[in-house]
Design a protein around this motif. Structure first.
Motif, PDB file in Angstrom:
ATOM      1  N   ALA A  91       0.826  -1.217   0.000  1.00 24.87           N
ATOM      2  CA  ALA A  91       0.000   0.000   0.000  1.00 24.87           C
ATOM      3  C   ALA A  91       0.856   1.262   0.000  1.00 24.87           C
ATOM      4  O   ALA A  91       0.482   2.270   0.598  1.00 24.87           O
ATOM      5  N   GLN A 126       0.674  11.511  -2.067  1.00 27.40           N
ATOM      6  CA  GLN A 126       0.312  10.657  -3.203  1.00 27.40           C
ATOM      7  C   GLN A 126      -0.834  11.286  -3.997  1.00 27.40           C
ATOM      8  O   GLN A 126      -1.842  11.686  -3.410  1.00 27.40           O
ATOM      9  N   ASN A 134      -2.493   4.564   5.990  1.00 24.73           N
ATOM     10  CA  ASN A 134      -3.281   3.772   5.058  1.00 24.73           C
ATOM     11  C   ASN A 134      -4.617   3.409   5.699  1.00 24.73           C
ATOM     12  O   ASN A 134      -4.848   3.647   6.884  1.00 24.73           O
ATOM     13  N   HIS A 135      -5.471   2.826   4.862  1.00 22.81           N
ATOM     14  CA  HIS A 135      -6.832   2.487   5.295  1.00 22.81           C
ATOM     15  C   HIS A 135      -6.957   1.029   5.757  1.00 22.81           C
ATOM     16  O   HIS A 135      -6.292   0.139   5.211  1.00 22.81           O
ATOM     17  N   ARG A 141       3.545   3.975   0.990  1.00 21.58           N
ATOM     18  CA  ARG A 141       4.075   4.320   2.310  1.00 21.58           C
ATOM     19  C   ARG A 141       2.996   4.152   3.368  1.00 21.58           C
ATOM     20  O   ARG A 141       1.800   4.234   3.063  1.00 21.58           O
TER      21      ARG A 141
HETATM   22  C1  SAM Z   1      -3.875   8.815   1.950  1.00 18.72           C
HETATM   23  S1  SAM Z   1      -2.849   7.814   1.000  1.00 18.72           S
HETATM   24  C2  SAM Z   1      -2.016   6.845   2.211  1.00 18.72           C
HETATM   25  C3  SAM Z   1      -0.513   6.937   2.064  1.00 18.72           C
HETATM   26  C4  SAM Z   1      -0.003   6.340   0.789  1.00 18.72           C
HETATM   27  N1  SAM Z   1       0.163   4.887   0.934  1.00 18.72           N
HETATM   28  C5  SAM Z   1       1.310   6.983   0.376  1.00 18.72           C
HETATM   29  O1  SAM Z   1       2.255   6.281  -0.007  1.00 18.72           O
HETATM   30  O2  SAM Z   1       1.374   8.212   0.402  1.00 18.72           O
HETATM   31  C6  SAM Z   1      -4.029   6.704   0.300  1.00 18.72           C
HETATM   32  C7  SAM Z   1      -3.462   5.761  -0.713  1.00 18.72           C
HETATM   33  O3  SAM Z   1      -2.714   4.709  -0.087  1.00 18.72           O
HETATM   34  C8  SAM Z   1      -3.005   3.448  -0.676  1.00 18.72           C
HETATM   35  N2  SAM Z   1      -3.769   2.631   0.293  1.00 18.72           N
HETATM   36  C9  SAM Z   1      -4.273   3.053   1.470  1.00 18.72           C
HETATM   37  N3  SAM Z   1      -4.888   2.047   2.113  1.00 18.72           N
HETATM   38  C10 SAM Z   1      -4.796   0.951   1.328  1.00 18.72           C
HETATM   39  C11 SAM Z   1      -5.272  -0.395   1.436  1.00 18.72           C
HETATM   40  N4  SAM Z   1      -5.980  -0.824   2.483  1.00 18.72           N
HETATM   41  N5  SAM Z   1      -5.004  -1.254   0.420  1.00 18.72           N
HETATM   42  C12 SAM Z   1      -4.294  -0.836  -0.660  1.00 18.72           C
HETATM   43  N6  SAM Z   1      -3.836   0.430  -0.830  1.00 18.72           N
HETATM   44  C13 SAM Z   1      -4.084   1.315   0.147  1.00 18.72           C
HETATM   45  C14 SAM Z   1      -3.861   3.737  -1.891  1.00 18.72           C
HETATM   46  O4  SAM Z   1      -3.022   3.905  -3.002  1.00 18.72           O
HETATM   47  C15 SAM Z   1      -4.545   5.042  -1.507  1.00 18.72           C
HETATM   48  O5  SAM Z   1      -4.962   5.774  -2.623  1.00 18.72           O
END
Ligand code: SAM
Length: 332
Positions: A61, A175, A266-267, A63
């Motif tokens: 996912a 992101q 992340n979620h 960072r």
């Molecule tokens: C608010 S950002 C969180 C931080 C992000 N991972 C980063 O590298 O900046 C949200 C993005 O993280 C990834 N993400 C968050 N939660 C996830 C999950 N449960 N499964 C897969 N991807 C996730 C998705 O690409 C999403 O659009």
């Protein structure tokens, strides 16, 4: 916080974070900025500085945020000041234009918008001086008609950049959402309206050199994924009445805001952390259960009470990812 001071409180940690971001691919970093204790709020502070978290790459996912030590259920992990905020358009006269605190007095301090304190007025001075020069009625009406709230955040960032209190690349580290051609067309229209409004207000082309279609769509693509809808949980009886009235008007949120650290969470449909706003835009990240050292900290982006298919659809449409949290994998 002066208008400059407010953003500067973030500008320095932000610069550190952006610098460290460059190293992120190879390593992770521990957060050494912005946290507070909460003895005054009756909460159990996790421990004073620094907050017990680091930002590192996850397996699937991007960072994510990880615990650097065990954290107890109910602990305040850290607080966060917003980089950018804007009240809901229908609440411009009842919510502080800077911190989104709900107005508790009937005294009108400013005709156009409301500031809850001299401090908030001071913080806003930079961008508000620019905003006041322009007639935003057409831009705001476009947002109102289309139910758009994020262009208001871009407008605020543009005015912050124009006033010199923010850098045009402030959100670059976040992101971005992937945008469909249809979305880009709509964003380009909004961009035209923003630029036209500022040009009519006498802002010169060289001052607005950063304000290109590419900048506008890039900022909006980041805001789409990283903005939080602010719903206050604390406050007075008047606040409750106002939010009840607001929900009748389908506007339960006092506004929207973007933060730095909270954007790296992340979620998960069964999260171990939640984010709360008591009486203004300042965010508090709290542990929902005991968390082990090195465990990833995750918040829930949506209403977790929805069923599996509804959650998956919403996360895909809103954030562009398929959730593979344990709850989703178990089919719940
Ligand atoms: C608010 S950002 C969180 C931080 C992000 N991972 C980063 O590298 O900046 C949200 C993005 O993280 C990834 N993400 C968050 N939660 C996830 C999950 N449960 N499964 C897969 N991807 C996730 C998705 O690409 C999403 O659009």
């Amino acid at each position: 916080m002066s208008p400059i001071g407010c953003f500067r409180r973030w500008a320095s940690p932000l610069k550190k974070l952006q610098h460290k971001h460059k190293l992120l691919i190879a390593s992770s970093f521990t957060i050494t900025t912005t946290t507070t204790t909460t003895a005054d709020k009756g909460e159990k502070p996790s421990r004073p500085f620094p907050p017990p978290i680091r930002v590192s790459l996850t397996e699937s996912a991007g960072r994510g945020v990880f615990a650097t030590r065990s954290i107890g259920s109910g602990d305040l992990i850290h607080t966060a000041k917003s980089l950018l905020s804007h009240p809901s358009l229908s609440l411009l006269h009842t919510v502080c234009y800077f911190c989104l605190r709900i107005k508790t007095t009937s005294i009108s301090i400013d005709q156009a918008v409301f500031f809850c304190s001299e401090e908030c007025r001071e913080h806003s001075k930079g961008f508000y001086e620019i905003e006041k020069k322009a007639d935003w009625s057409a831009f705001d009406e476009q947002c109102r008609m289309r139910g758009l709230k994020y262009p208001l955040l871009v407008k605020r960032l543009a005015c912050m950049v124009l006033s010199g209190i923010a850098s045009s690349d402030s959100l670059d580290i976040l992101q971005p959402a992937s945008l469909s051609p249809g979305m880009i067309v709509q964003m380009e229209e909004e961009f035209g309206s923003l630029r036209y409004t500022l040009t009519k207000a006498g802002i010169m082309d060289d001052q607005m050199a950063f304000l290109t279609k590419q900048w506008y769509t890039g900022v909006l693509a980041r805001i789409r994924i990283n903005a939080f809808r602010i719903e206050l949980v604390g406050g007075s009886y008047e606040d409750l009445l106002l939010s009840a009235a607001a929900s009748v008007e389908a506007e339960a949120a006092v506004g929207n805001a973007v933060y730095m650290l909270p954007s790296f969470y992340n979620h998960d449909c069964d999260p171990n952390v939640h984010i709360v706003w008591i009486d203004n835009v300042d965010a508090r990240l709290k542990a929902l259960r005991n968390i082990e050292t090195d465990e990833e900290l995750r918040i829930c982006y949506i209403d977790a009470s929805m069923n599996h298919d509804a959650r998956q659809a919403l996360l895909f449409e809103g954030f562009g990812f398929q959730c593979n949290c344990l709850r989703c994998l178990s089919g719940d």
